[in-house]
Design a protein around this motif. Structure first.
Motif, PDB file in Angstrom:
ATOM      1  N   ASP A 150      72.758  67.161   7.943  1.00 27.18           N
ATOM      2  CA  ASP A 150      72.312  67.023   6.489  1.00 27.18           C
ATOM      3  C   ASP A 150      70.139  66.824   6.701  1.00 27.18           C
ATOM      4  N   THR A 151      69.669  67.687   7.670  1.00 27.03           N
ATOM      5  CA  THR A 151      68.304  67.249   7.946  1.00 27.03           C
ATOM      6  C   THR A 151      67.490  68.746   7.080  1.00 27.03           C
ATOM      7  N   GLY A 152      68.091  69.386   6.601  1.00 27.57           N
ATOM      8  CA  GLY A 152      67.724  70.419   5.757  1.00 27.57           C
ATOM      9  C   GLY A 152      68.376  69.406   3.626  1.00 27.57           C
ATOM     10  N   HIS A 153      68.400  68.645   3.655  1.00 30.11           N
ATOM     11  CA  HIS A 153      68.568  67.714   2.686  1.00 30.11           C
ATOM     12  C   HIS A 153      67.213  66.909   2.477  1.00 30.11           C
ATOM     13  N   ARG A 154      66.829  66.714   1.565  1.00 30.53           N
ATOM     14  CA  ARG A 154      65.548  65.702   1.218  1.00 30.53           C
ATOM     15  C   ARG A 154      65.319  64.749   0.936  1.00 30.53           C
ATOM     16  N   TRP A 155      67.036  63.936   0.370  1.00 32.34           N
ATOM     17  CA  TRP A 155      67.264  62.630   0.272  1.00 32.34           C
ATOM     18  C   TRP A 155      67.900  62.137   2.386  1.00 32.34           C
ATOM     19  N   PHE A 156      68.077  62.836   3.071  1.00 30.67           N
ATOM     20  CA  PHE A 156      68.373  62.573   4.589  1.00 30.67           C
ATOM     21  C   PHE A 156      66.665  62.165   4.867  1.00 30.67           C
ATOM     22  N   LEU A 157      65.800  63.464   4.793  1.00 33.84           N
ATOM     23  CA  LEU A 157      65.338  63.570   5.671  1.00 33.84           C
ATOM     24  C   LEU A 157      64.234  61.735   5.362  1.00 33.84           C
ATOM     25  N   ALA A 158      64.056  61.163   3.582  1.00 33.04           N
ATOM     26  CA  ALA A 158      63.806  60.407   2.715  1.00 33.04           C
ATOM     27  C   ALA A 158      64.025  59.178   3.380  1.00 33.04           C
ATOM     28  N   PHE A 159      65.599  59.268   3.826  1.00 29.66           N
ATOM     29  CA  PHE A 159      66.366  58.227   4.592  1.00 29.66           C
ATOM     30  C   PHE A 159      65.623  57.634   5.828  1.00 29.66           C
ATOM     31  N   ALA A 160      65.442  59.473   6.254  1.00 31.17           N
ATOM     32  CA  ALA A 160      64.631  59.050   8.156  1.00 31.17           C
ATOM     33  C   ALA A 160      63.331  58.145   8.423  1.00 31.17           C
ATOM     34  N   ALA A 161      62.476  58.904   7.114  1.00 32.31           N
ATOM     35  CA  ALA A 161      60.971  58.603   6.899  1.00 32.31           C
ATOM     36  C   ALA A 161      61.429  56.982   6.723  1.00 32.31           C
ATOM     37  N   SER A 162      62.647  56.420   5.878  1.00 30.23           N
ATOM     38  CA  SER A 162      62.409  55.173   5.707  1.00 30.23           C
ATOM     39  C   SER A 162      62.835  54.362   6.599  1.00 30.23           C
ATOM     40  N   CYS A 163      63.524  55.063   7.408  1.00 26.89           N
ATOM     41  CA  CYS A 163      64.304  53.676   8.667  1.00 26.89           C
ATOM     42  C   CYS A 163      62.716  54.079  10.240  1.00 26.89           C
ATOM     43  N   ALA A 164      62.197  55.632  10.246  1.00 29.41           N
ATOM     44  CA  ALA A 164      61.393  55.013  10.837  1.00 29.41           C
ATOM     45  C   ALA A 164      60.082  54.220  10.308  1.00 29.41           C
ATOM     46  N   LEU A 165      59.908  54.301   8.998  1.00 26.25           N
ATOM     47  CA  LEU A 165      59.025  53.584   8.098  1.00 26.25           C
ATOM     48  C   LEU A 165      59.146  51.808   8.896  1.00 26.25           C
ATOM     49  N   LEU A 166      59.924  51.533   8.217  1.00 28.05           N
ATOM     50  CA  LEU A 166      60.756  50.117   8.784  1.00 28.05           C
ATOM     51  C   LEU A 166      60.594  49.475  10.109  1.00 28.05           C
ATOM     52  N   VAL A 167      60.994  50.321  11.446  1.00 32.40           N
ATOM     53  CA  VAL A 167      60.701  50.020  12.772  1.00 32.40           C
ATOM     54  C   VAL A 167      59.213  50.131  13.322  1.00 32.40           C
ATOM     55  N   ALA A 168      58.619  51.352  12.428  1.00 33.84           N
ATOM     56  CA  ALA A 168      56.828  50.622  12.893  1.00 33.84           C
ATOM     57  C   ALA A 168      56.096  50.093  11.911  1.00 33.84           C
ATOM     58  N   ILE A 169      57.322  48.955  10.639  1.00 32.66           N
ATOM     59  CA  ILE A 169      56.036  48.232  10.158  1.00 32.66           C
ATOM     60  C   ILE A 169      56.623  46.913  10.735  1.00 32.66           C
ATOM     61  N   SER A 170      57.849  46.765  11.721  1.00 28.45           N
ATOM     62  CA  SER A 170      57.705  45.829  12.226  1.00 28.45           C
ATOM     63  C   SER A 170      57.005  45.662  13.868  1.00 28.45           C
ATOM     64  N   LEU A 171      56.773  46.962  14.220  1.00 27.22           N
ATOM     65  CA  LEU A 171      56.357  46.995  15.641  1.00 27.22           C
ATOM     66  C   LEU A 171      54.804  46.794  15.764  1.00 27.22           C
ATOM     67  N   LEU A 172      54.092  46.920  14.772  1.00 26.96           N
ATOM     68  CA  LEU A 172      52.651  46.926  14.206  1.00 26.96           C
ATOM     69  C   LEU A 172      52.520  45.120  13.878  1.00 26.96           C
ATOM     70  N   TRP A 173      54.039  44.794  13.405  1.00 31.08           N
ATOM     71  CA  TRP A 173      53.961  43.325  13.494  1.00 31.08           C
ATOM     72  C   TRP A 173      53.923  42.512  14.430  1.00 31.08           C
ATOM     73  N   ARG A 174      54.543  43.310  15.735  1.00 32.65           N
ATOM     74  CA  ARG A 174      54.562  42.257  16.162  1.00 32.65           C
ATOM     75  C   ARG A 174      53.223  42.813  17.014  1.00 32.65           C
ATOM     76  N   LEU A 175      52.919  44.035  17.560  1.00 34.72           N
ATOM     77  CA  LEU A 175      51.513  44.219  18.263  1.00 34.72           C
ATOM     78  C   LEU A 175      50.344  43.135  17.052  1.00 34.72           C
ATOM     79  N   ARG A 176      50.629  42.550  16.646  1.00 32.46           N
ATOM     80  CA  ARG A 176      49.372  41.706  16.270  1.00 32.46           C
ATOM     81  C   ARG A 176      49.118  40.799  16.763  1.00 32.46           C
ATOM     82  N   THR A 177      47.144  40.307  16.634  1.00 30.86           N
ATOM     83  CA  THR A 177      47.329  39.680  17.856  1.00 30.86           C
ATOM     84  C   THR A 177      47.372  38.154  17.606  1.00 30.86           C
ATOM     85  N   ASP A 178      48.067  37.492  16.181  1.00 34.01           N
ATOM     86  CA  ASP A 178      48.862  36.798  16.423  1.00 34.01           C
ATOM     87  C   ASP A 178      50.163  36.701  15.832  1.00 34.01           C
ATOM     88  N   PHE A 179      50.666  37.186  16.525  1.00 33.79           N
ATOM     89  CA  PHE A 179      52.166  37.179  16.991  1.00 33.79           C
ATOM     90  C   PHE A 179      52.393  35.702  18.048  1.00 33.79           C
TER      91      PHE A 179
END
Length: 192
Positions: A150-179
């Motif tokens: 399904d990698t040729g479909h926009r919906w799947f790429l949007a889903f994968a990008a959303s997954c990556a964004l959610l994990v990236a935001i979580s990681l950035l939140w964890r790496l904050r100095t006030d963690f």
């Protein structure tokens, strides 16, 4: 009566669908696992509630991954062998991308086993093994992007990008100095 072509198509479709859904639950579990370590409530939910949703997401992802593998094992198009589930990079179809999925599964199996034995192996070993999730999730995402049809479909790429964004935001939140974990370390270091 269902003909063989329809059955093969159903296996393939269900195999893909369970894989995509598993990635969603795995993403949720990883993001919440990162969030629960902060010691702060998330969206007004107490830490124990976030931890419960994290565990539910992990269990759902594990069951869906098992279903994904079983369905594709019986699908004649995928041509999977039992060894392909354990030993990476031996598969006939896109062996590198399939191998990344196999590595992710192997790591998942170790994480599940240590989670079930958490009280016997101790918290330190459990946490050390749980750090492997930081390798598991990107391997699973790479497997989905490289081996998924399904990698040729926009919906799947949007889903994968959303997954990556959610994990990236979580990681950035964890790496904050006030963690919270870092704040305790700073307090301990400042009192010396």
């Amino acid at each position: 009566m269902i003909d063989q072509a329809m059955m093969d198509q159903a296996l393939w479709t269900l195999g893909r669908g369970t894989g995509i859904t598993a990635l969603g639950f795995l993403t949720l579990s990883v993001a919440l696992g990162i969030a629960t370590r902060s010691g702060r409530p998330l969206l007004r939910l107490p830490r124990f509630a976030v931890a419960d949703v994290h565990r539910f997401g992990a269990l759902a992802a594990t069951l869906l991954i098992g279903s994904h593998m079983a369905l594709l094992f019986f699908d004649p198009y995928a041509q999977l062998r039992l060894i392909d589930f354990v030993v990476p990079f031996l598969g006939a179809y896109r062996p590198v991308w399939l191998g990344l999925g196999t590595l992710a599964f192997d790591i998942l199996a170790v994480i599940v086993l240590t989670s079930m034995l958490r009280h016997r192996i101790g918290l330190r070993v459990f946490r050390a093994v749980h750090w492997a999730t930081y390798a598991l999730w990107p391997l699973a995402l790479a497997h989905a992007l490289g081996n998924g049809t399904d990698t040729g479909h926009r919906w799947f790429l949007a889903f994968a990008a959303s997954c990556a964004l959610l994990v990236a935001i979580s990681l950035l939140w964890r790496l904050r100095t006030d963690f919270v974990e870092y704040a305790r370390t700073r307090i301990s270091a400042d009192t010396r």
